[in-house]
Structure formats: structure tokens, C-alpha cells
Design an enzyme around this catalytic site. Structure first.
Site, PDB file in Angstrom:
ATOM      1  N   VAL A  13      39.315  40.011  40.773  1.00  0.00           N
ATOM      2  CA  VAL A  13      38.093  40.786  40.549  1.00  0.00           C
ATOM      3  C   VAL A  13      37.163  40.713  41.757  1.00  0.00           C
ATOM      4  CG1 VAL A  13      36.051  41.010  39.061  1.00  0.00           C
ATOM      5  CG2 VAL A  13      38.259  40.472  38.062  1.00  0.00           C
ATOM      6  N   LYS A  37      37.093  24.987  45.628  1.00  0.00           N
ATOM      7  CA  LYS A  37      38.028  25.633  44.699  1.00  0.00           C
ATOM      8  C   LYS A  37      39.112  24.605  44.407  1.00  0.00           C
ATOM      9  CE  LYS A  37      41.058  29.640  44.046  1.00  0.00           C
ATOM     10  NZ  LYS A  37      40.365  30.404  43.000  1.00  0.00           N
ATOM     11  N   GLY A 115      40.682  32.797  37.838  1.00  0.00           N
ATOM     12  CA  GLY A 115      40.674  33.812  36.796  1.00  0.00           C
ATOM     13  C   GLY A 115      39.413  33.735  35.961  1.00  0.00           C
TER      14      GLY A 115
END
Length: 242
Positions: A13, A37, A115
């Protein structure tokens, strides 16, 4: 703790571009922010096409890719499944402890999940469980197009049901020819969720530079609103804001 947890309504996205861009702008403003991350699947951390490498370039942090992302695997699956298939076990405590280590170097951290919030993450946790451990305000990155109202409102409701604060939504990949519909979606998301849409980030076609992304973030994202969150968190913690 200070910073943001960047999540999304889905994969692919634009979380990494948004996280890296906002971190890069904050660093230009003088804030000592880092990026984190914990788990990455689809590329190993050192791969220049991977999220860790993109976070490093866009944010301008001094840390290396394998420090930004300590656990990475090449197979493009949900992190828990990818790690399991590779015979590796990562626990929630490990990635939380690593977060606390990074805070010794940075005053604030922008943490990117994988996600959406219900993605199987570590061996013992979903993404939302990690977000709850950190208790950082969420930035929800969403598509600007058809279906985004449902996906975004559901994501926000799920986060709120778990006691998390949602700072705002950023619609990523907005095209000029679709702006009338994008604006309608923005207004509907705000009305139904009670959460502000803090940015309409343009669609980047082909190769793009760090400078282009950061300039777009400055123009199209309400950085001042995000600054208020960072400053309020720092004041509560009794720490300097820069």
C-alpha cells in the site's frame, strides 16, 4: 516511548515510502528519529529493493540495513510463515527488546509493521500485539481508491478495540485524474472513523528520488500535526523533543 507505528490496510500500500519519507522530513527538521522494521519477508535486509534499504535511503539514518531490520527472509510470505519455513523462530520479546536497544541511540522511532494489523508476525504474536507492546500512536496507510473506506474504517476500529491510539490516516498513491473520488473517500473515512486523514501522498511513477519523495511529504502530509504527537509524547516522558 516516542514515535509512530506505521501500519496499513493491506500489503503493498505504501507503508515503507510513507514511513521513510516522514522520518526523513523529521530528521531534516532536527529530530533524532530512527526507523525500525523488525521483520521483513520478500527480501533480505541488504537487498536494495527491500524495505529496510528503502527506509535507510529515505530517512537518512546512519544505521545499516541489518540494524533497521534484524530479521529478514527472502520468501515473500507472512513473516511468521516465512520464518517457520526457513527453520527460524522469532519471539515478540526479541523484537521488543531490540526496539528498546535502538532507543538508546534515537529519541524517537518510526516503526513499520508488515501488511496489516492482523498479519501473523512473530511465532507468538500478530502485528497488533507488537503495536500494543510499544503503545505508539498509529499511522494507517491506505489506498485512495475503491474499497479503501471499508478497509480503512475496519483497520481503525480493530486498532481502537485493542486500546490503540490512531494519529491519522495517509492515503498513498493518489493520482490527479482520480482526485475527486479520493477527496470523497477522505471525507467518508473521517466521518465514519472519527480519525483525520493527514495526507494524500501522490502516486510515484517509475523511479523516484529521495528528494522527490521528501518534497512530496512536506507538501501533501500534515507534518505539523505529527510533530504535535512527537512533542507531546516527549513531554510526557520528560525527554527532549529533538
Amino acid at each position: 516511548m516516542s514515535g509512530f507505528f506505521i501500519t496499513a490496510t493491506d500489503t503493498e500500500v505504501g507503508k515503507t515510502v510513507v514511513a521513510g519519507a516522514i522520518a526523513g522530513v523529521f530528521r531534516e527538521l532536527g529530530y533524532n528519529v530512527g526507523v525500525y522494521k523488525p521483520l521483513q519477508s520478500g527480501h533480505v535486509a541488504s537487498n536494495p529493493e527491500g524495505d529496510a534499504a528503502r527506509l535507510k535511503v529515505l530517512s537518512g539514518v546512519p544505521t545499516q540495513e541489518n540494524e533497521i531490520c534484524p530479521y529478514s527472509i527472502e520468501e515473500p510470505l507472512a513473516p511468521r510463515l516465512a520464518m517457520k519455513r526457513a527453520g527460524r523462530v522469532v519471539k515478540l520479546k526479541e523484537i521488543t527488546d531490540y526496539y528498546n536497544e535502538l532507543l538508546k541511540e534515537f529519541n524517537s522511532l518510526f516503526v513499520e509493521g508488515a501488511g496489516g494489523l492482523a498479519v501473523p508476525y512473530t511465532e507468538d504474536a500478530l502485528v497488533i500485539d507488537f503495536a500494543k507492546e510499544l503503545q505508539l500512536p498509529l499511522i494507517v496507510v491506505a489506498r485512495p481508491t475503491l474499497g479503501t473506506v471499508n478497509h480503512t474504517v475496519l483497520t481503525i476500529a480493530y486498532a481502537k478495540a485493542h486500546g490503540l491510539t490512531v494519529a491519522g490516516v495517509i492515503l498513498s498513491g493518489c493520482k490527479e485524474c482520480e482526485m475527486e473520488r479520493v477527496q470523497e473517500n477522505k471525507e467518508m473515512i473521517e466521518e465514519l472513523s472519527g480519525v483525520p486523514v493527514l495526507g494524500l501522498l501522490p502516486f510515484f511513477e517509475g523511479e523516484f528520488t529521495k528528494e522527490e519523495v521528501l518534497e512530496s511529504a512536506k507538501e501533501y502530509i500534515m507534518i505539523s500535526k505529527l510533530e504535535e504527537f512527537i512533542q507531546n509524547e516527549s513531554n510526557v516522558a520528560g525527554a527532549p523533543s529533538i
